[in-house]
Design a protein around this motif. Structure first.
Motif, PDB file in Angstrom:
ATOM      1  N   ARG A 187       0.451   8.627  -6.035  1.00  0.00           N
ATOM      2  CA  ARG A 187       0.137   9.849  -5.468  1.00  0.00           C
ATOM      3  C   ARG A 187       1.497  10.803  -5.478  1.00  0.00           C
ATOM      4  O   ARG A 187       1.269  11.890  -5.584  1.00  0.00           O
ATOM      5  CB  ARG A 187      -0.317   9.900  -3.920  1.00  0.00           C
ATOM      6  N   GLY A 188       2.357  10.291  -5.563  1.00  0.00           N
ATOM      7  CA  GLY A 188       3.919  11.039  -5.593  1.00  0.00           C
ATOM      8  C   GLY A 188       3.965  11.711  -4.390  1.00  0.00           C
ATOM      9  O   GLY A 188       4.579  12.648  -4.043  1.00  0.00           O
ATOM     10  N   ILE A 189       3.573  11.018  -3.309  1.00  0.00           N
ATOM     11  CA  ILE A 189       3.853  11.541  -1.972  1.00  0.00           C
ATOM     12  C   ILE A 189       5.260  11.572  -1.334  1.00  0.00           C
ATOM     13  O   ILE A 189       5.925  10.701  -2.008  1.00  0.00           O
ATOM     14  CB  ILE A 189       2.868  10.757  -0.768  1.00  0.00           C
ATOM     15  N   ALA A 190       5.470  12.118  -0.420  1.00  0.00           N
ATOM     16  CA  ALA A 190       6.960  11.907   0.286  1.00  0.00           C
ATOM     17  C   ALA A 190       6.806  11.339   1.255  1.00  0.00           C
ATOM     18  O   ALA A 190       5.768  11.418   2.128  1.00  0.00           O
ATOM     19  CB  ALA A 190       7.473  13.442   0.637  1.00  0.00           C
ATOM     20  N   LEU A 191       7.525  10.297   1.565  1.00  0.00           N
ATOM     21  CA  LEU A 191       7.275   9.409   2.803  1.00  0.00           C
ATOM     22  C   LEU A 191       8.513   9.310   3.651  1.00  0.00           C
ATOM     23  O   LEU A 191       9.715   8.855   3.107  1.00  0.00           O
ATOM     24  CB  LEU A 191       7.016   7.705   2.187  1.00  0.00           C
ATOM     25  N   LEU A 192       8.327   9.489   4.944  1.00  0.00           N
ATOM     26  CA  LEU A 192       9.213   9.163   5.814  1.00  0.00           C
ATOM     27  C   LEU A 192       8.933   8.009   6.700  1.00  0.00           C
ATOM     28  O   LEU A 192       7.955   8.019   7.447  1.00  0.00           O
ATOM     29  CB  LEU A 192       9.610  10.493   6.667  1.00  0.00           C
TER      30      LEU A 192
ATOM     31  N   LEU B 121       1.045  -1.269   0.064  1.00  0.00           N
ATOM     32  CA  LEU B 121       0.128  -0.018  -0.017  1.00  0.00           C
ATOM     33  C   LEU B 121       0.761   1.434  -0.161  1.00  0.00           C
ATOM     34  O   LEU B 121       0.552   2.207  -0.796  1.00  0.00           O
ATOM     35  CB  LEU B 121      -0.742  -0.039   1.129  1.00  0.00           C
ATOM     36  N   PHE B 122       1.999   1.377   0.768  1.00  0.00           N
ATOM     37  CA  PHE B 122       2.735   2.416   0.702  1.00  0.00           C
ATOM     38  C   PHE B 122       3.599   2.688  -0.403  1.00  0.00           C
ATOM     39  O   PHE B 122       3.717   3.625  -0.896  1.00  0.00           O
ATOM     40  CB  PHE B 122       3.978   2.157   2.038  1.00  0.00           C
ATOM     41  N   ALA B 123       3.944   1.446  -1.164  1.00  0.00           N
ATOM     42  CA  ALA B 123       4.694   1.553  -2.537  1.00  0.00           C
ATOM     43  C   ALA B 123       3.656   2.141  -3.311  1.00  0.00           C
ATOM     44  O   ALA B 123       3.999   2.917  -4.310  1.00  0.00           O
ATOM     45  CB  ALA B 123       5.125   0.090  -2.812  1.00  0.00           C
TER      46      ALA B 123
END
Length: 269
Positions: A208-213, A200-202
């Motif tokens: 969405r092109g989100i930034a993920l920390l 799901l995160f991938a």
């Protein structure tokens, strides 16, 4: 639902100090990092390394009485100087947060759908309660829940651990934030559910092109989801680099020991 806007996180020389009976404790000591839109940066380290403190400080939640210096900028907005009201608006609308323990992110006395509707209404995604309720099933389905109507009617204790974690992810994504912070989000999940949550995160990164920390102690999680890894030890980032290179050939002695000690990396289990 697409992200509201691409967000870039820039942390510069961040330090967080807590006062204890034994004196001052520097939990974070001079941390600098960036996370670009569409990128996953993994903060990797053992318990007590300071990685979760970094994540909470970005959210404006460093802990009661903490002294913070440095800079935390979200697409040019300095977060450390914002008042609580402005920070509360940033949290949810621009930054989504997935805690390690889903029970910490859910009110046990309220149905999951009502909690989601409240978030959507509070941040202006919907104008009325009826409109807010209408978007709840789609949010739960986007988080990978196959029976969103039942989940929306349920209280948290009526759901499995994996379902609760996905409900928390739905809450984090409800306002289509551009930055998502996930603090050990798969620790309490079995292998199958963990794989699905990481998938799901991938998908969020690519669609969405989100930034993920992502905060984790698990090298398998870092390898699965990360583009870059920053290894933390005693409040400092001691090594950073592309995930495959760093995990295959860590340069810092502590990073090398950390990688070697993980199961499946060629070291001791």
């Amino acid at each position: 639902m697409t992200a509201r806007a691409a967000e870039r996180l820039e942390v510069q020389d961040l330090a967080v100090t807590h006062t204890t009976r034994g004196g001052d404790v520097r939990a974070v000591d001079g941390v600098s990092l960036t996370v670009a839109p569409g990128e996953a940066l993994v903060l990797l380290g053992e318990s007590g390394s300071g990685k979760s403190t970094v994540a909470r400080t970005v959210l404006g939640l460093p802990g009661r009485g903490a002294r913070v210096r440095g800079s935390v900028r979200l697409s040019g907005t300095e977060l450390l100087t914002l008042g609580e009201r402005a920070l509360s608006d940033v949290r949810g609308r621009r930054i989504g947060y997935v805690p390690q323990d889903p029970d910490a992110g859910l009110d046990p006395l309220r149905r999951v759908g009502a909690q989601l509707a409240e978030v959507v209404l509070r941040h202006g995604i919907a104008d009325t309660r009826r409109a807010a309720r209408r978007v709840v099933p789609a949010l739960l389905e986007e988080a990978g829940l196959t029976d969103p109507a039942r989940v929306a009617r349920s209280h948290p204790h009526q759901l499995s651990g994996g379902q609760r974690q996905r409900a928390v992810i739905a809450l984090a994504l409800a306002c289509a934030p551009g930055l998502l912070i996930a603090d050990e989000p798969t620790t309490a999940l079995d292998a199958l559910v963990r794989a699905r949550v990481l998938d799901l995160f991938a998908g969020l990164l690519t669609e969405r092109g989100i930034a993920l920390l992502m905060v984790t102690h698990d090298i398998a999680v870092a390898r699965r989801i990360g583009h870059r890894v920053a290894v933390m030890h005693t409040g400092r980032i001691i090594e950073t680099g592309p995930v495959e290179r760093l995990l295959a050939e860590p340069q810092h002695p502590y990073a090398a020991r950390l990688v070697a000690a993980q199961p499946g990396t060629g070291g001791a289990a």
